[in-house]
Each structure stands twice: as structure tokens, then as C-alpha cells.
Scaffold this motif. Structure first.
Motif, PDB file in Angstrom:
ATOM      1  N   GLY A 104       4.884  -6.805 -10.942  1.00 15.59           N
ATOM      2  CA  GLY A 104       6.105  -7.307 -10.325  1.00 15.59           C
ATOM      3  C   GLY A 104       6.047  -7.285  -8.810  1.00 15.59           C
ATOM      4  O   GLY A 104       6.902  -7.877  -8.161  1.00 15.59           O
ATOM      5  N   ALA A 105       5.060  -6.593  -8.237  1.00 12.41           N
ATOM      6  CA  ALA A 105       4.920  -6.555  -6.774  1.00 12.41           C
ATOM      7  C   ALA A 105       4.328  -7.870  -6.284  1.00 12.41           C
ATOM      8  O   ALA A 105       3.437  -8.435  -6.906  1.00 12.41           O
ATOM      9  N   TYR A 106       4.814  -8.350  -5.160  1.00 12.13           N
ATOM     10  CA  TYR A 106       4.371  -9.637  -4.639  1.00 12.13           C
ATOM     11  C   TYR A 106       2.995  -9.563  -3.961  1.00 12.13           C
ATOM     12  O   TYR A 106       2.171 -10.458  -4.118  1.00 12.13           O
ATOM     13  N   TRP A 107       2.763  -8.480  -3.201  1.00 11.07           N
ATOM     14  CA  TRP A 107       1.597  -8.475  -2.308  1.00 11.07           C
ATOM     15  C   TRP A 107       0.638  -7.312  -2.515  1.00 11.07           C
ATOM     16  O   TRP A 107      -0.429  -7.284  -1.885  1.00 11.07           O
ATOM     17  N   ALA A 108       0.971  -6.359  -3.363  1.00  7.71           N
ATOM     18  CA  ALA A 108       0.176  -5.130  -3.466  1.00  7.71           C
ATOM     19  C   ALA A 108      -1.276  -5.405  -3.840  1.00  7.71           C
ATOM     20  O   ALA A 108      -2.203  -4.877  -3.220  1.00  7.71           O
ATOM     21  N   LYS A 109      -1.482  -6.233  -4.851  1.00  8.10           N
ATOM     22  CA  LYS A 109      -2.855  -6.477  -5.316  1.00  8.10           C
ATOM     23  C   LYS A 109      -3.695  -7.141  -4.227  1.00  8.10           C
ATOM     24  O   LYS A 109      -4.859  -6.785  -4.007  1.00  8.10           O
ATOM     25  N   LEU A 110      -3.106  -8.115  -3.527  1.00  7.51           N
ATOM     26  CA  LEU A 110      -3.838  -8.786  -2.456  1.00  7.51           C
ATOM     27  C   LEU A 110      -4.159  -7.804  -1.330  1.00  7.51           C
ATOM     28  O   LEU A 110      -5.224  -7.884  -0.714  1.00  7.51           O
ATOM     29  N   TYR A 111      -3.256  -6.879  -1.075  1.00  9.24           N
ATOM     30  CA  TYR A 111      -3.510  -5.888  -0.031  1.00  9.24           C
ATOM     31  C   TYR A 111      -4.735  -5.051  -0.384  1.00  9.24           C
ATOM     32  O   TYR A 111      -5.606  -4.807   0.456  1.00  9.24           O
ATOM     33  N   PHE A 112      -4.812  -4.628  -1.640  1.00  8.81           N
ATOM     34  CA  PHE A 112      -5.965  -3.842  -2.071  1.00  8.81           C
ATOM     35  C   PHE A 112      -7.231  -4.696  -2.121  1.00  8.81           C
ATOM     36  O   PHE A 112      -8.322  -4.240  -1.763  1.00  8.81           O
ATOM     37  N   ASP A 113      -7.082  -5.946  -2.565  1.00  6.36           N
ATOM     38  CA  ASP A 113      -8.255  -6.817  -2.726  1.00  6.36           C
ATOM     39  C   ASP A 113      -8.876  -7.225  -1.397  1.00  6.36           C
ATOM     40  O   ASP A 113     -10.091  -7.490  -1.331  1.00  6.36           O
ATOM     41  N   TYR A 114      -8.064  -7.303  -0.344  1.00  2.55           N
ATOM     42  CA  TYR A 114      -8.587  -7.781   0.934  1.00  2.55           C
ATOM     43  C   TYR A 114      -8.536  -6.719   2.031  1.00  2.55           C
ATOM     44  O   TYR A 114      -9.562  -6.410   2.645  1.00  2.55           O
ATOM     45  N   VAL A 115      -7.361  -6.176   2.301  1.00  5.68           N
ATOM     46  CA  VAL A 115      -7.233  -5.235   3.422  1.00  5.68           C
ATOM     47  C   VAL A 115      -7.971  -3.930   3.124  1.00  5.68           C
ATOM     48  O   VAL A 115      -8.767  -3.448   3.935  1.00  5.68           O
ATOM     49  N   LYS A 116      -7.694  -3.339   1.970  1.00  5.15           N
ATOM     50  CA  LYS A 116      -8.350  -2.083   1.604  1.00  5.15           C
ATOM     51  C   LYS A 116      -9.837  -2.282   1.340  1.00  5.15           C
ATOM     52  O   LYS A 116     -10.684  -1.550   1.864  1.00  5.15           O
ATOM     53  N   LYS A 117     -10.141  -3.255   0.541  1.00  6.97           N
ATOM     54  CA  LYS A 117     -11.525  -3.463   0.118  1.00  6.97           C
ATOM     55  C   LYS A 117     -12.455  -3.718   1.293  1.00  6.97           C
ATOM     56  O   LYS A 117     -13.585  -3.207   1.346  1.00  6.97           O
ATOM     57  N   LEU A 247      -2.422 -12.384   4.018  1.00  6.77           N
ATOM     58  CA  LEU A 247      -3.057 -11.132   3.604  1.00  6.77           C
ATOM     59  C   LEU A 247      -4.568 -11.256   3.438  1.00  6.77           C
ATOM     60  O   LEU A 247      -5.295 -10.267   3.557  1.00  6.77           O
ATOM     61  N   LYS A 248      -5.042 -12.447   3.199  1.00  8.45           N
ATOM     62  CA  LYS A 248      -6.479 -12.640   3.007  1.00  8.45           C
ATOM     63  C   LYS A 248      -7.263 -12.429   4.308  1.00  8.45           C
ATOM     64  O   LYS A 248      -8.477 -12.236   4.278  1.00  8.45           O
ATOM     65  N   ASN A 249      -6.547 -12.505   5.437  1.00  5.36           N
ATOM     66  CA  ASN A 249      -7.199 -12.319   6.737  1.00  5.36           C
ATOM     67  C   ASN A 249      -6.399 -11.367   7.620  1.00  5.36           C
ATOM     68  O   ASN A 249      -6.315 -11.548   8.827  1.00  5.36           O
ATOM     69  N   ASN A 288      13.543  -4.844   4.299  1.00  7.64           N
ATOM     70  CA  ASN A 288      13.637  -5.196   5.718  1.00  7.64           C
ATOM     71  C   ASN A 288      12.266  -5.363   6.355  1.00  7.64           C
ATOM     72  O   ASN A 288      12.030  -6.323   7.104  1.00  7.64           O
ATOM     73  N   GLY A 289      11.359  -4.446   6.062  1.00 11.01           N
ATOM     74  CA  GLY A 289      10.004  -4.584   6.595  1.00 11.01           C
ATOM     75  C   GLY A 289       9.308  -5.807   6.040  1.00 11.01           C
ATOM     76  O   GLY A 289       8.592  -6.504   6.760  1.00 11.01           O
ATOM     77  N   ALA A 290       9.534  -6.092   4.748  1.00 11.42           N
ATOM     78  CA  ALA A 290       8.936  -7.270   4.124  1.00 11.42           C
ATOM     79  C   ALA A 290       9.471  -8.547   4.763  1.00 11.42           C
ATOM     80  O   ALA A 290       8.738  -9.533   4.931  1.00 11.42           O
ATOM     81  N   ALA A 291      10.746  -8.539   5.136  1.00 11.77           N
ATOM     82  CA  ALA A 291      11.332  -9.709   5.802  1.00 11.77           C
ATOM     83  C   ALA A 291      10.649  -9.956   7.145  1.00 11.77           C
ATOM     84  O   ALA A 291      10.356 -11.105   7.499  1.00 11.77           O
ATOM     85  N   ALA A 292      10.374  -8.888   7.891  1.00 11.92           N
ATOM     86  CA  ALA A 292       9.675  -9.041   9.178  1.00 11.92           C
ATOM     87  C   ALA A 292       8.284  -9.626   8.972  1.00 11.92           C
ATOM     88  O   ALA A 292       7.824 -10.454   9.763  1.00 11.92           O
ATOM     89  N   VAL A 293       7.631  -9.227   7.887  1.00 10.92           N
ATOM     90  CA  VAL A 293       6.308  -9.778   7.571  1.00 10.92           C
ATOM     91  C   VAL A 293       6.429 -11.253   7.217  1.00 10.92           C
ATOM     92  O   VAL A 293       5.607 -12.078   7.637  1.00 10.92           O
ATOM     93  N   ARG A 294       7.449 -11.612   6.454  1.00  9.20           N
ATOM     94  CA  ARG A 294       7.667 -13.027   6.097  1.00  9.20           C
ATOM     95  C   ARG A 294       7.913 -13.870   7.338  1.00  9.20           C
ATOM     96  O   ARG A 294       7.356 -14.960   7.483  1.00  9.20           O
ATOM     97  N   TYR A 295       8.757 -13.386   8.235  1.00  5.55           N
ATOM     98  CA  TYR A 295       9.054 -14.144   9.453  1.00  5.55           C
ATOM     99  C   TYR A 295       7.801 -14.321  10.298  1.00  5.55           C
ATOM    100  O   TYR A 295       7.611 -15.364  10.931  1.00  5.55           O
ATOM    101  N   MET A 296       6.957 -13.322  10.315  1.00 11.59           N
ATOM    102  CA  MET A 296       5.687 -13.438  11.033  1.00 11.59           C
ATOM    103  C   MET A 296       4.841 -14.561  10.442  1.00 11.59           C
ATOM    104  O   MET A 296       4.315 -15.417  11.171  1.00 11.59           O
ATOM    105  N   ALA A 297       4.694 -14.568   9.116  1.00 11.83           N
ATOM    106  CA  ALA A 297       3.854 -15.565   8.452  1.00 11.83           C
ATOM    107  C   ALA A 297       4.402 -16.972   8.651  1.00 11.83           C
ATOM    108  O   ALA A 297       3.644 -17.929   8.828  1.00 11.83           O
ATOM    109  N   VAL A 298       5.719 -17.095   8.656  1.00  8.24           N
ATOM    110  CA  VAL A 298       6.351 -18.410   8.778  1.00  8.24           C
ATOM    111  C   VAL A 298       6.344 -18.915  10.219  1.00  8.24           C
ATOM    112  O   VAL A 298       6.083 -20.088  10.478  1.00  8.24           O
ATOM    113  N   GLY A 299       6.619 -18.027  11.155  1.00  8.98           N
ATOM    114  CA  GLY A 299       6.855 -18.470  12.528  1.00  8.98           C
ATOM    115  C   GLY A 299       5.731 -18.285  13.508  1.00  8.98           C
ATOM    116  O   GLY A 299       5.846 -18.716  14.660  1.00  8.98           O
ATOM    117  N   ALA A 300       4.633 -17.642  13.099  1.00  2.69           N
ATOM    118  CA  ALA A 300       3.564 -17.322  14.052  1.00  2.69           C
ATOM    119  C   ALA A 300       2.924 -18.573  14.629  1.00  2.69           C
ATOM    120  O   ALA A 300       2.786 -19.593  13.958  1.00  2.69           O
TER     121      ALA A 300
END
Length: 332
Positions: A104-117, A247-249, A288-300
Motif C-alpha cells: 500500500g506504500a507508494y514509494w517505499a519499494k522504489l526507495y529501497f530499490d534505487y536509493v538504498k541499493k 526516485l530512480k535518480n 506533509n513531508g510527502a506533499a513537499a516531495v510531490r511539489y518538488m517533483a512537479v515544479g522543479a
């Protein structure tokens, strides 16, 4: 359904953080994986697909070991029965043990697959040669989140700092911004659409207050910071998908514990009666933190933007045009 990180996870993190300076009251972190258990072996050879073969190869490289055929057989049999929950039930590393798949988590797996790995959690990630942008979430519950970041080339994002507080006015947050090491590199602030709402007490929008407060540095010298307001999001799910691509980069500074928590724990709402995940986010402490991440991805502003040197044009002077030209692809 899955809960947030447990007290045991916090105890493990603390033990790992102080493993080089343990006192009599500290816990010694000891991890034993299924690989260490001689009973975790199956003699009957299993068909190993391409994805599984890749997993075994990367695991061997990470741990500096060679898995036996019997161990591979065991893991394949367990995966056939458990699916992705095999990482919880039979973790190979501490990361997998606490990964909890976060169904049910949106980003956890990608975080482990890319950032952690790929070991993209780094110390001192701020680069003085690159511009800084700042994504801001102005929470409806008065929780505000500031997320400074840098981009390099088109797709690389670097999260360099974080700040979260509530019950404070905009000047309080702007004062914090001006004290940061990266403030001289700040060229752009990204606000959500509700920043345009006028406050009854002052008659000003929060956008106007940000512009006023950031028009000078702490010594009164003029700045050249652009304050942009995102249009109202027509699809949160589209924004969530854009974060998946980021998250992939993504690189993240080790000190960003709150934002990391939000990325890992932002999840779908659960319908207990029907026992299904709804196709919308749950409002929780990660929102709230997730919203800041979304705004970053959308507006960067994508692309390479080096800090201004004498005679050069800064990102701030280009960002408004860049933002408008890219707005169609960002779909907000």
C-alpha cells in the motif's frame, strides 16, 4: 495491514548509529539472515528466472559471498509461496528485514530499490557550485515543511536539507532559510496553490509574505529569488507517479530523517470493511513531508544550473521561462 516503523526498528537504528561507541546500556546490533541457517536449503533444483538470478548476483556482490544452489532453491520456493513478503520472512540483509514491503506504500519499494541499493544516502550532499530550489508544503493543520534540493543534468535530484515545524509565522521559516549554508545559492521557492489565499488578519497572501521576507538576506542585501506558485493539482496520483520517476535518480543527505520517513510511509488509505486499498493517499504523519516531495517533483526546474559567477545569467533569471515551458509536461 502494515503499520509504521516499530519501536524495534528505532532500537535497531540507534544501535547501528552508535555501534562504534557502545556503552554498557547500549544494544549490540546482531543480524542473522536465512543464509546463516543450514536448514534453509532445498535439494530439488528450481527454475531460476532472470529477475531472481539478478537478485542472487547482486546479493552475492553486496555480501561478498557465494550462494549454494540449495540456498537458491530454498529462496525460489519461498518466493513462490510468499511473493514479495519473502523479504520480510526471510531477509538477507537488515534493510530487507525492515523493508516490510510496505504494502500500500507508494514509494517505499522504489526507495529501497534505487536509493538504498545504490548507496545514495550521503553525508554533506550540498554542492556549492549548484543552485538550490526550495519546495514548501503549507499544511492545512498548520504543519509546514521546507525541502531544499538541487538538480543536476535533467533527472538527478539531491535532497540537501529539511525543516518541519508548526504554530509559526512565515517570517520564522524565512529566518531559518537565511541562516542556512545553502541560502546564497537559493534561486527559487515553490509554493502550493493555497499559498494564494489571503489571510484575514494581514490581508496578504502567504506568497506575498514569502516574496517580501526573501527579497533581502539577513544583512539587508537584495536577493534575486523567484517565488512560484503551483496551480492546483488535478490528479494527486499523477504527482505521485512523477515522484516515482524522481526516485530512480534521487540522492538524499543522511541528516534528512523526517523526509526519509515520509517517503517510506506515504501510503494508500485502507478500507477495513472491504479489506482493500483505496486509490487515494491516507492522511497521516507522513503526508506533509510527502506533499513537499510531490511539489518538488512537479515544479522543479530540470537541467544543470551552476551557481552564478560574474557576468553569467543565474537560474533565477531563467527559471520562470523554464518553468512555464515545462509546465505542460509536469501536468499539475
Amino acid at each position: 495491514f502494515p503499520s509504521h516503523d516499530t519501536m524495534f526498528k528505532s532500537m535497531w537504528d540507534n544501535a547501528m548509529a552508535y555501534s562504534n561507541a557502545l556503552s554498557m546500556k547500549d544494544f549490540l546490533p546482531v543480524f542473522l539472515s536465512w543464509i546463516d541457517d543450514p536448514d534453509c536449503a532445498v535439494e530439488a533444483n528450481q527454475v531460476i528466472n532472470e529477475k531472481q538470478a539478478k537478485y542472487f548476483k547482486e546479493l552475492e556482490q553486496e555480501l561478498g559471498i557465494t550462494l549454494t544452489q540449495q540456498q537458491k532453491n530454498f529462496w525460489v520456493v519461498q518466493y513462490r509461496e510468499l511473493g514479495d513478503k519473502v523479504y520480510q520472512e526471510y531477509p538477507s540483509t537488515p534493510t530487507e528485514a525492515f523493508m516490510a514491503t510496505k504494502e500500500g506504500a507508494y514509494w517505499a519499494k522504489l526507495y529501497f530499490d534505487y536509493v538504498k541499493k545504490y548507496k545514495r544516502e550521503r553525508d554533506n550532499l550540498f554542492d556549492k557550485n549548484l543552485d538550490v530550489e526550495l519546495s514548501v508544503d503549507l499544511g492545512m493543520d498548520d504543519t509546514n515543511v521546507l525541502l531544499p534540493f538541487q538538480t543536476y543534468v535533467r533527472d538527478e535530484f539531491r535532497l540537501i536539507d529539511e525543516f518541519c515545524d508548526n504554530g509559526q509565522d512565515i517570517k520564522y521559516y524565512c529566518d531559518w532559510i537565511k541562516e542556512r549554508e545553502w541560502f546564497p545559492n537559493l534561486t527559487r521557492v515553490i509554493l502550493p496553490h493555497d499559498a494564494e489565499v489571503r489571510e484575514l488578519t494581514s490581508g496578504k497572501t502567504r506568497t506575498e509574505v514569502f516574496i517580501e521576507e526573501l527579497s533581502t538576506d539577513k544583512d539587508g542585501n537584495p536577493t534575486n529569488i523567484i517565488v512560484d506558485v503551483l496551480p492546483k493539482t488535478y490528479s494527486i496520483n499523477e504527482d505521485i507517479e512523477q515522484v516515482r520517476q524522481v526516485l530512480k535518480n534521487l540522492y538524499i543527505d543522511n541528516k534528512l530523517e523526517y523526509i526519509k520517513y515520509c517517503i517510506l510511509n506515504y501510503k494508500k488509505e485502507y478500507d477495513e470493511k472491504r479489506e482493500v486499498w483505496r486509490n487515494k493517499p491516507e492522511h497521516n504523519e507522513a503526508s506533509n513531508g510527502a506533499a513537499a516531495v510531490r511539489y518538488m517533483a512537479v515544479g522543479a526546474t530540470r537541467g544543470v544550473h551552476y551557481k552564478k559567477r560574474e557576468g553569467q545569467v543565474t537560474q533565477a533569471q531563467r527559471s520562470e521561462n523554464a518553468y512555464n515551458s515545462n509546465k505542460g509536461s509536469f501536468d499539475v
